[in-house]
Design a protein around this motif. Sequence first.
Motif, PDB file in Angstrom:
ATOM      1  N   ASN A   1       0.833  -1.201   0.000  1.00  0.00           N
ATOM      2  CA  ASN A   1       0.000   0.000   0.000  1.00  0.00           C
ATOM      3  C   ASN A   1       0.872   1.257   0.000  1.00  0.00           C
ATOM      4  N   LEU A   2       1.906   1.266   0.829  1.00  0.00           N
ATOM      5  CA  LEU A   2       2.791   2.432   0.902  1.00  0.00           C
ATOM      6  C   LEU A   2       3.591   2.606  -0.386  1.00  0.00           C
ATOM      7  N   HIS A   3       4.069   1.503  -0.933  1.00  0.00           N
ATOM      8  CA  HIS A   3       4.826   1.575  -2.183  1.00  0.00           C
ATOM      9  C   HIS A   3       3.950   2.117  -3.314  1.00  0.00           C
ATOM     10  N   THR A   4       2.749   1.579  -3.442  1.00  0.00           N
ATOM     11  CA  THR A   4       1.833   2.010  -4.494  1.00  0.00           C
ATOM     12  C   THR A   4       1.438   3.474  -4.318  1.00  0.00           C
ATOM     13  N   ALA A   5       1.232   3.884  -3.069  1.00  0.00           N
ATOM     14  CA  ALA A   5       0.843   5.269  -2.800  1.00  0.00           C
ATOM     15  C   ALA A   5       1.891   6.250  -3.326  1.00  0.00           C
ATOM     16  N   VAL A   6       3.162   5.964  -3.057  1.00  0.00           N
ATOM     17  CA  VAL A   6       4.233   6.878  -3.461  1.00  0.00           C
ATOM     18  C   VAL A   6       4.527   6.772  -4.953  1.00  0.00           C
ATOM     19  N   PHE A   7       4.605   5.558  -5.483  1.00  0.00           N
ATOM     20  CA  PHE A   7       5.013   5.370  -6.874  1.00  0.00           C
ATOM     21  C   PHE A   7       3.880   5.624  -7.875  1.00  0.00           C
ATOM     22  N   ASN A   8       2.632   5.357  -7.479  1.00  0.00           N
ATOM     23  CA  ASN A   8       1.526   5.447  -8.440  1.00  0.00           C
ATOM     24  C   ASN A   8       0.581   6.628  -8.219  1.00  0.00           C
ATOM     25  N   HIS A   9       0.463   7.104  -6.985  1.00  0.00           N
ATOM     26  CA  HIS A   9      -0.580   8.092  -6.699  1.00  0.00           C
ATOM     27  C   HIS A   9      -0.060   9.444  -6.218  1.00  0.00           C
ATOM     28  N   CYS A  10       1.103   9.491  -5.632  1.00  0.00           N
ATOM     29  CA  CYS A  10       1.653  10.737  -5.090  1.00  0.00           C
ATOM     30  C   CYS A  10       1.976  11.713  -6.211  1.00  0.00           C
ATOM     31  N   LYS A  11       1.505  12.957  -6.093  1.00  0.00           N
ATOM     32  CA  LYS A  11       1.750  13.988  -7.098  1.00  0.00           C
ATOM     33  C   LYS A  11       2.708  15.073  -6.626  1.00  0.00           C
ATOM     34  N   GLY A  12       3.000  15.098  -5.336  1.00  0.00           N
ATOM     35  CA  GLY A  12       3.792  16.187  -4.770  1.00  0.00           C
ATOM     36  C   GLY A  12       5.283  16.071  -5.040  1.00  0.00           C
ATOM     37  N   LYS A  13       5.943  17.215  -5.057  1.00  0.00           N
ATOM     38  CA  LYS A  13       7.403  17.260  -5.141  1.00  0.00           C
ATOM     39  C   LYS A  13       7.999  16.635  -3.891  1.00  0.00           C
TER      40      LYS A  13
ATOM     41  N   GLU B   1      11.140  12.130  -5.640  1.00  0.00           N
ATOM     42  CA  GLU B   1      11.958  11.427  -6.631  1.00  0.00           C
ATOM     43  C   GLU B   1      13.136  10.716  -5.980  1.00  0.00           C
ATOM     44  N   LYS B   2      13.723  11.325  -4.959  1.00  0.00           N
ATOM     45  CA  LYS B   2      14.824  10.666  -4.257  1.00  0.00           C
ATOM     46  C   LYS B   2      14.336   9.428  -3.510  1.00  0.00           C
ATOM     47  N   ALA B   3      13.141   9.510  -2.929  1.00  0.00           N
ATOM     48  CA  ALA B   3      12.582   8.363  -2.216  1.00  0.00           C
ATOM     49  C   ALA B   3      12.270   7.223  -3.187  1.00  0.00           C
ATOM     50  N   LYS B   4      11.797   7.574  -4.371  1.00  0.00           N
ATOM     51  CA  LYS B   4      11.542   6.548  -5.384  1.00  0.00           C
ATOM     52  C   LYS B   4      12.846   5.873  -5.805  1.00  0.00           C
ATOM     53  N   THR B   5      13.871   6.678  -6.019  1.00  0.00           N
ATOM     54  CA  THR B   5      15.177   6.130  -6.394  1.00  0.00           C
ATOM     55  C   THR B   5      15.707   5.209  -5.303  1.00  0.00           C
ATOM     56  N   ALA B   6      15.399   5.550  -4.054  1.00  0.00           N
ATOM     57  CA  ALA B   6      15.831   4.721  -2.922  1.00  0.00           C
ATOM     58  C   ALA B   6      14.973   3.476  -2.764  1.00  0.00           C
ATOM     59  N   GLY B   7      13.906   3.356  -3.577  1.00  0.00           N
ATOM     60  CA  GLY B   7      13.061   2.164  -3.535  1.00  0.00           C
ATOM     61  C   GLY B   7      12.130   2.114  -2.348  1.00  0.00           C
ATOM     62  N   PHE B   8      11.452   3.229  -2.080  1.00  0.00           N
ATOM     63  CA  PHE B   8      10.565   3.327  -0.913  1.00  0.00           C
ATOM     64  C   PHE B   8       9.593   2.151  -0.851  1.00  0.00           C
ATOM     65  N   PHE B   9       9.774   1.284   0.135  1.00  0.00           N
ATOM     66  CA  PHE B   9       8.961   0.088   0.359  1.00  0.00           C
ATOM     67  C   PHE B   9       8.904  -0.821  -0.874  1.00  0.00           C
ATOM     68  N   SER B  10       9.981  -0.839  -1.660  1.00  0.00           N
ATOM     69  CA  SER B  10      10.043  -1.754  -2.806  1.00  0.00           C
ATOM     70  C   SER B  10      10.336  -3.177  -2.360  1.00  0.00           C
ATOM     71  N   GLU B  11      11.030  -3.309  -1.222  1.00  0.00           N
ATOM     72  CA  GLU B  11      11.301  -4.634  -0.678  1.00  0.00           C
ATOM     73  C   GLU B  11      10.055  -5.134   0.035  1.00  0.00           C
TER      74      GLU B  11
END
Length: 314
Positions: free
Chosen positions: A74-86, A171-181
């Motif tokens: 849920n957290l991964h999807t929220a950031v990678f698919n739904h988050c619009k903020g800088k 973008e930095k959090a995505k690069t770090a793989g936020f909850f990708s594991e």
Amino acid sequence: MRSSPLLSIIIPTYNRCDLLPRAIESALAQSIEDREVLVCDNASTDHTDDLRESYETRGVRWVRNGENLGLCGNLHTAVFNHCKGKYFVVLSDDDYLTDTAYLEDACTFLETNPDIGFVHANIVMEDVRSGTIHELDRNIPERMQGKDFFLSLGKSSFDFAYLMTVVARTEKAKTAGFFSESEIPHGDSLAWLTMSLTSNVGFLSRNVASYVLHDANAIFNPKINAWVKDIRFFEIAYARALSSQIFSEAELKEWRHRMRNSYCGKVIDMLTFAPSMREAIATLGILQREHQIAEDPRLWLRTAKAYIKRIFRR
């Protein structure tokens, strides 16, 4: 001109329709205007969806997953698919923000300090079971080198960057793989550690949110299997730190030893309450195979004590 909001306030939720409104209201009360409040409902089966219409009329964006993706999913999807903020912050549905100016100040801090990957703050721990409140008063510098932040983890009880206070560059959090594991609830700590390898860390010394302790908290309902999977977070961080080549071998060796003792030790203590001796033995085998606990005599002594307690437990 930017079409997307400066900040996304993400509220993941599952079956907490009684607590969710308090979290949403605290987000809406924040002084920052250039923001979105995003509720990510993880296929709740209670009356959570009944709240949707009234909050959407107040500008809250509501996303409901078609199936339960688990906490990490849920957290991964929220950031990678739904988050619009800088920038973004994750506010758990059972916690709430108390400093109405904090998110605006945090975003201003990030805007004026491009070398900072994320900023965090102090919290109040509110134990609703006992009615006690504990205010954290951590003496952390306003600016910390990323390397120093990484090495500080595990040195005290309050050195974590608490999730509901962390305002991070998306973008930095995505690069770090936020909850990708998958299946690592410490996916936020893994992301912050990874980000600290390439950016510095900010801290605003004030209590900005309430972390609510209640019987349903995961920390009060420990599951051995979940903890065994979760402690992988520091091994992954260790491997990434090795690749970064910004630490000495001695620094990382001491860090890994400290983290292994802390987290493997907690799992070993749980062996006392393992449902069966077979599960206890299997867990110990995983700890040895994946984390080499035999390297530390203190962990073996801790294991012996746990097994003795397990054998004589009534």
